[in-house]
Every structure is written in structure tokens, then in C-alpha cells.
Design an enzyme around this catalytic site. Structure first.
Site, short mmCIF file in Angstrom:
data_model
loop_
_atom_site.label_atom_id
_atom_site.label_comp_id
_atom_site.label_asym_id
_atom_site.label_seq_id
_atom_site.Cartn_x
_atom_site.Cartn_y
_atom_site.Cartn_z
N GLU A 1 112.74 -0.35 -20.17
CA GLU A 1 111.43 0.63 -20.14
C GLU A 1 110.51 0.33 -20.50
OE1 GLU A 1 113.06 3.93 -23.76
OE2 GLU A 1 110.61 4.73 -23.07
N GLN B 1 118.25 -2.63 -23.67
CA GLN B 1 117.37 -2.64 -22.52
C GLN B 1 118.10 -3.50 -22.66
OE1 GLN B 1 113.83 -0.50 -23.02
NE2 GLN B 1 114.57 0.85 -23.85
N GLU C 1 121.84 5.88 -21.28
CA GLU C 1 121.84 5.59 -22.33
C GLU C 1 122.66 4.18 -22.92
OE1 GLU C 1 117.99 6.03 -24.04
OE2 GLU C 1 117.20 6.07 -22.41
N TYR D 1 124.17 5.92 -28.93
CA TYR D 1 124.06 4.39 -29.25
C TYR D 1 124.90 4.76 -30.41
CZ TYR D 1 119.53 4.50 -26.64
OH TYR D 1 118.42 3.34 -25.22
N ASN E 1 114.36 12.67 -18.39
CA ASN E 1 114.61 11.56 -19.48
C ASN E 1 115.00 12.86 -20.98
OD1 ASN E 1 115.79 9.46 -21.12
ND2 ASN E 1 113.66 9.46 -22.41
N GLU E 2 116.14 12.31 -21.28
CA GLU E 2 116.37 13.24 -23.13
C GLU E 2 115.33 14.53 -22.97
OE1 GLU E 2 115.76 10.63 -26.40
OE2 GLU E 2 117.84 9.64 -25.53
O1 AHR Z 1 115.77 3.46 -25.43
C1 AHR Z 1 115.01 3.46 -26.30
C2 AHR Z 1 115.09 5.00 -26.55
O2 AHR Z 1 115.96 5.87 -27.01
C3 AHR Z 1 114.94 5.38 -25.46
O3 AHR Z 1 113.04 5.72 -24.29
C4 AHR Z 1 114.71 6.68 -25.33
O4 AHR Z 1 115.22 7.95 -23.92
C5 AHR Z 1 115.77 7.26 -26.30
O5 AHR Z 1 116.04 8.34 -26.78
#
Ligand code: AHR
Length: 514
Positions: A49, A367, A318, A263, A197-198
Site C-alpha cells: 500500500e 504488508q 489482508e 488481523y 476496499n473495506e
Molecule cells: O493494512 C493497513 C490497513 O488496514 C489497510 O489500509 C486497510 O484496508 C486495513 O484497515
């Protein structure tokens, strides 16, 4: 993968009055016959990103840089390292950034490109010097398929469809002419496309019913690329309603994948340090990472209801560990160190994806460089490979191999009143008929004795590699970049078809069986 917990077995045996005590060996059975599920190589994807130093300073140092060896501004050391990982796809330009990105600002002569403010990531000025040509040419250098996330949140259908035409159309059109004018006659033919995205958050704060309609509109006009794979912006963790609505309301003729983001965070308001963590925090991180099993299973069950033939992929685009930034660094740049804890997260998560390969067919670690759970860290001309890099490399033997289903009886990793399965595993057989097994022991204190029984195959030899270290908090630094790296592992025995080994505390092992 079927997981049987040992304490459950012990309680059952006590109830039926057996004198048998709980075993200390983790018994794993692997079925080698009649397996048809392929582990898509795309499970091993990465994510880049415009955030902090991922692109600028990470992948790209600019054409005029004299200190760091590069090709058209792309770091040579990074390209060589990523080739070793066999990166199958690379997602770009975001993340949240994607829904603010106007791709036409990133083409043409660099001096003429407009600047913008990166509103999500610290408000820094983005000069658009790294744009579509830079990214797609870089993917060619790495040998990765590009995965473009298009702007839905603040863009238009026309802008999105023009991008598809620009990068993929193999005929005469205004966009292919513009591409040729900018130096690229032949299209790149990008297959993987994220439609925003999201969308539930930084991509527009939409409700799923609204996004499903928006997706239908955008997907309808995405024309011009061969074998296009369209991915809907997916759920935040356990938002099962989101997946339900997308699977129900979007015609599957225009839907190839539904995304999911998760995450391994212990607490969003108190994520904790990346290195100086206690065992309590480590346990919580493992628990958060292992939650992927439940998320993937439950989202898959919903998808099965609408798509029993499993045509639509679950795309975990992600995932990874997320901690506090390194002290003294920009809080909006998400720069964190990478320890043996991250190696555990990577190993167990990839095992989960492999074992769910019937539905999970693309995933992207967040990332690639200098941001979150990176595989590479850079500091000007210096570069290091993190423990996570080594796990991704040890596991790439599973790419496009056939999954071998597993039943496991595992010991627990017990911390205070709570417990987690200590051992995680996945196995596959590749095109050359080699069987690969990857194992993780997350217990920070106890070794795990493993007995592997194979049904349908008899092996004579086993070779292995191990990633381990002296302390959970160990990590590679620019002063000591090879503190953690894989070593040969030969303490594995093959006898009468049974494979036995001991996995040390917080270690990852990959085995090759013949
Ligand atoms: O990876 C960091 C951020 O986490 C990304 O930009 C977003 O899609 C997510 O919330």
C-alpha cells in the site's frame, strides 16, 4: 483439518473408567489418497500500500537514487528477495489508500503528475511518482501477478473501467492509445481486481446491501481484460452478515471472490509492543491469530449455502500481526519489528489457509515491506529478511500442490486458565510427487513429540528445515540481519511408514518426504 483436543480425550477416558492416561505424543494422520483440492499458489500473496515506507523507500527509491542499486527506481535487492518467495500476486495500491487513489494522476511524465494528500496515512504528500506503469513493470520483474484494488469509495465507474481498459485492452481504444503514448504498447492483462476496499469502513462506510448494488454496477462495466477475477470488498472479521448479503445479492456470474480481513490484534486500543511483549501478550496474539480458523470456517459455511460448488473464492486479502509502531517512528506509518511471534502467526495462518484451500484461494499478508507484518525491512541501502519471510519461503513448496487432509490430536498450550492447540500442521503433494509437511509448535516452553501416520503412501526418507531461536522476542536487525534464518533439521525418523520428530518450543518445521 480435524483437530481433536487431548484434554477432551482424557476426560472421556476418565468418564468411561479407562486406565489409559493422556498421551504426550501429538498424533497426526495424513490421508494421501483421492485428494483433489489444490492449494492455490495465490494463498501466498502479498500486499503493498502507499503507506509509510512500503512503496517509497521499500520497493521504490526513485530513478535518480545513487545509493541503492535499482532498475528504474525499483530496488534490486528487494526484487531478488521476493523472487525467492515465489510471490504469486501483489495487491496494490491499498488498503484504505485505494479508495482515494486516482490512477490517472500516476501515469505520464513524472514531473507533470499532480500531488495529493494521503489522508489515511499521516497526511503526507503523495507525489504520484510511483504509478501504474511502475507497479505493473515491477510485478513483471518479481514474477508476480498484479492484483489491483480499484477506487469505489471516491471514484467513478468510468474511472474504474478506464483503468481496466488501460492496463488490459488488447485493441484500439482511447485507453490503449494513452497507454502506448506513455511507453507501453502491449497490455499487461491484469486479471485480479478488487472492487474497492473495506467498503464497510474507510472505503465508504457502506452497509452491505448498498455495497452489493454498487458492486453489481461496477462489475458490469469492467470489460476488456481476459480471465478477469473480480473480488468484492469483504467482511471485517466476524461480520458474517456482510458475507451473507454479498453472496445472496450479487449474481455469481459477476462475482469471483469475496474478501475477508482479519488481523491478529490483541486489543485495538492497546496493541502492545512488537518486541518487548510478555508471555501473556504472546498468548493473546496466538489466540487472535488462531481465530482465523473459526472465521474462515464460518464465512465458508455461509458461502456454501449460496455456492455449494465453491465457485466463488474466499479471498483473505489482508492478514497478519498488528502491534504498536516502533518507538520514535511515525504512528501513521505502521512500522513494526518482526519476531518469532510473527513466525508463529505466519506458520499457523498459512496452515489454516492450506487446510481450507477448497474455499480460500487467494490471501495477502499485510504488508510486504516496512509496514505491519513485513517480510522485508529496509533502512536506506540496508535490507533485512524477517522471520516471516523465512516462513513464507519454507512454505512456498505448497504452492499449487495437492492438499493432503489431516486429522490431528494435539496437546494444549496452556497459559493461566486458558489453552490453545499447541501444534498446527498442513501437508501437500506436489507435481514431482514430493510430499511436504509444515508444522508449528506455538508453545513457548514445551517441545512437541509428533507421530505422523500416512494412509495411502509409504515414505522411506525425510529431510527438513527448521526456523527457531533462543527467545520469542528474537528478531533480525540491520546489525545482526541473520540472527534468525532456517537451518537444516535432521532429527526426524522414518520407520515402518511412521514419521516421528520433536518440534522445539516456538518453532516452524518443513519436511520433505520421499
Ligand atoms: O493494512 C493497513 C490497513 O488496514 C489497510 O489500509 C486497510 O484496508 C486495513 O484497515
Amino acid at each position: 483439518m480435524a483437530v481433536i483436543n487431548k484434554s477432551v480425550i482424557a476426560s472421556v477416558l476418565m468418564l468411561i473408567g479407562s486406565s489409559v492416561t493422556a498421551q504426550t505424543v501429538n498424533h497426526i494422520s495424513v490421508r494421501s489418497t483421492d485428494n483433489k483440492t489444490k492449494i492455490s499458489k495465490h494463498i501466498y500473496g502479498h500486499f503493498a500500500e502507499h503507506l509509510g515506507r512500503c512503496i517509497y523507500g521499500g520497493f521504490y527509491v526513485g530513478e535518480s537514487n545513487k545509493k541503492v542499486p535499482h532498475v528504474n527506481g525499483i530496488r534490486k535487492d528487494v526484487v531478488e528477495a521476493l523472487k525467492k518467495l515465489k510471490v504469486p500476486n501483489l495487491r496494490w495500491p491499498g488498503g484504505c489508500f485505494a479508495d482515494t487513489y486516482h490512477w490517472k494522476d500516476g501515469i505520464g511524465p513524472k514531473a507533470d503528475r499532480p500531488k495529493m494528500v494521503n489522508v489515511w496515512w499521516s497526511g503526507v504528500t503523495e507525489d504520484n511518482s510511483f504509478g501504474t506503469h511502475d507497479f505493473l513493470d515491477m510485478c513483471e520483474l518479481i514474477g508476480a501477478d498484479p492484483y489491483l484494488a480499484g477506487n469505489v469509495g471516491s471514484g467513478t465507474v468510468a474511472e474504474f473501467t478506464d483503468w481496466v481498459q488501460y492496463v488490459s485492452f488488447d485493441g484500439s481504444s482511447p485507453m490503449s492509445s494513452l497507454r502506448a503514448k506513455n511507453g507501453r504498447e502491449k497490455p499487461w492483462n491484469v486479471k485480479l481486481w478488487g472492487v474497492g476496499n473495506e467498503a464497510w469502513g474507510c472505503g465508504g462506510n457502506m452497509v452491505p446491501e448498498y455495497y452489493a448494488n454498487i458492486y453489481r454496477q461496477y462489475a458490469t462495466f469492467m470489460k476488456g481484460s481476459k480471465d478477469m477475477f473480480r473480488i468484492a470488498s469483504g467482511a471485517n472479521g466476524d461480520d458474517y452478515h456482510w458475507t451473507e448479503v454479498l453472496m445472496r445479492d450479487i449474481p455469481h456470474s459477476i462475482l469471483d471472490g469475496v474478501a475477508l480481513h482479519h488481523y491478529a490484534v490483541i486489543d485495538w486500543s492497546k496493541k502492545g509492543p512488537s518486541v518487548e511483549f510478555s508471555e501473556e501478550i504472546y498468548f493473546k496474539s496466538m489466540k487472535a491469530a488462531l481465530r482465523m480458523e473459526e472465521l474462515v470456517s464460518r464465512h465458508s459455511t455461509i458461502m456454501d449455502k449460496y455456492d455449494p460448488q465453491k465457485k466463488v473464492a474466499l479471498v483473505v486479502d489482508e492478514w497478519g500481526g498488528w502491534y504498536d509502531v516502533e518507538p520514535g517512528t511515525n504512528p501513521g506509518f505502521l512500522y513494526q519489528q518482526n519476531t518469532m511471534r510473527d513466525a508463529m502467526i505466519a506458520g499457523l495462518t498459512l496452515n489454516i489457509f492450506n487446510n481450507h484451500a477448497d474455499r480460500v484461494r487467494i490471501a495477502n499478508l499485510a504488508q510486504t515491506i516496512n509496514v505491519l507484518q513485513s517480510v522485508i525491512l529496509t533502512d536506506e541501502e540496508k535490507m533485512l529478511l524477517t522471520p516471516t519471510f523465512h516462513v513464507m519461503e519454507m512454505y512456498n513448496v505448497h504452492q499449487d500442490a495437492t492438499l493432503l487432509p489431516i486429522t490431528i490430536t494435539t496437546n494444549d498450550y496452556v497459559f493461566k486458565e486458558e489453552k490453545l492447540p499447541a501444534v498446527s500442521i498442513s501437508a501437500s503433494v506436489d507435481a514431482a510427487n514430493l510430499t511436504h509437511v509444515t508444522l508449528v509448535n506455538i508453545d513457548p516452553v514445551k517441545s512437541q513429540n509428533i507421530s505422523l501416520a500416512f494412509f495411502g503412501s509409504v515414505y522411506k526418507t525425510a529431510t527438513g528445515r527448521i526456523l527457531t531461536s533462543g527467545a520469542l522476542q528474537d528478531h533480525n536487525t540491520f546489525k545482526d540481519p541473520e540472527k534468525i534464518k532456517p537451518a537444516t533439521f535432521n532429527k526426524v525418523t522414518v520407520k515402518n511408514g511412521e514419521v516421528t520428530l520433536t518440534v522445539p518450543p516456538f518453532s516452524v518445521i518443513s519436511l520433505e518426504l520421499k
